[in-house]
Design an enzyme around this catalytic site. Structure first.
Site, mmCIF file in Angstrom:
data_model
loop_
_atom_site.group_PDB
_atom_site.id
_atom_site.type_symbol
_atom_site.label_atom_id
_atom_site.label_comp_id
_atom_site.label_asym_id
_atom_site.label_seq_id
_atom_site.Cartn_x
_atom_site.Cartn_y
_atom_site.Cartn_z
ATOM 1 C CG HIS A 154 16.213 4.638 2.806
ATOM 2 N ND1 HIS A 154 16.236 4.825 1.290
ATOM 3 C CD2 HIS A 154 14.946 4.408 3.196
ATOM 4 C CE1 HIS A 154 14.915 5.067 1.102
ATOM 5 N NE2 HIS A 154 14.190 4.826 1.989
ATOM 6 C CE LYS A 158 15.779 0.639 1.534
ATOM 7 N NZ LYS A 158 14.770 -0.278 2.122
#
Length: 265
Positions: A154, A158
């Site tokens: 990600h 995040k």
């Protein structure tokens, strides 16, 4: 159908607003932000770079739940728990895409679901929902001599790891094998770890750039490897799935539902 958005000024919130406004079966009932946000008072249309819609961003979540058939929440665990209580108070369907929820948070959501329908999913993508079903079936078919590893990547911002989707895929694999993920999860490897334990489900977490979400489940044995993957190119796929879930959930009996229920899988 009246759909509200909490966390409306964030990236995901704005995508959800755009998705609701573009859906012929939905009406945007409003959107909220935390008190003190600089975006409070802005028209929701201009907030997303479109024409004004005559509805302003507010900080009154209770009022939003009172006028909505369903509310979509991709915020933070503490906020989501508070919103679940409001859903229970008003009997409003709540669509939860928040990740990083603790066991206690899930217990609070389950409590709220005695009075309102909640659709809770780590990922609202149609493709990821189908991927989890495939992972469950493959894990049930292959024996313990096949090692299972979940790899996810990600964007650099995040804050939780492994991702909620990675954990959901791990749970799907564990379910296929008839075990509890908590008993076989191996999420941290550092230093001299020794040989891999038979039956473990491993996780590898990557962070960098602006990656929306890549997930691969690897089944590996001697001289053979099977990989099942999903790559998200835009957060719009999550907004689209969440709105679909909201349209499905309104009017349903209280309870905790999943995207499997929404897609009738």
């Amino acid at each position: 159908m009246r759909i509200g958005i909490v966390g409306g000024s964030g990236r995901m919130g704005q995508m959800l607003i755009r998705e609701v406004l573009g859906n012929k079966d939905a009406t945007l009932s409003g959107a909220t932000e935390r008190p003190g946000s600089a975006a409070i008072g802005r028209d929701l249309g201009t907030l997303i770079g479109a024409d004004p819609v005559g509805v302003a961003l507010t900080d009154d979540a209770d009022a939003l739940f009172a006028v909505s058939d369903a509310v979509i929440d991709f915020t933070a665990p503490a906020a989501t728990v508070a919103h679940a209580a409001l859903a229970a108070r008003h009997g409003t369907a709540l669509i939860v895409g928040t990740t990083g929820l603790s066991p206690d948070d899930h217990a609070r959501l389950t409590e709220a679901a005695t009075k309102a329908p909640l659709v809770v999913a780590a990922n609202f993508s149609l493709g990821v929902t189908l991927l989890a079903g495939l992972v469950r079936k493959v894990a049930a078919t292959l024996g313990p001599d096949w090692d299972i590893e979940v790899v996810e990547m990600h964007h650099r911002h995040k804050v939780d790891a492994p991702s909620g989707t990675a954990l959901a895929l791990g749970r799907a694999a564990a379910s296929g094998r008839g075990v509890d993920l908590a008993d076989v999860k191996d999420a941290v490897r550092d230093g001299h770890t020794g040989a891999r334990k038979v039956g473990d489900i491993g996780f590898a977490t990557l962070r960098g750039g602006d990656v929306v979400g890549d997930h691969t489940v690897i089944f590996a044995t001697e001289a053979e490897r099977l990989e099942l993957s999903h790559k998200a190119g835009s957060r719009a796929i999550f907004a689209r799935g969440a709105v679909r879930a909201a349209l499905w959930a309104a009017g349903k009996a209280p309870g905790v539902y999943s995207m499997d229920d929404v897609l009738d899988l």
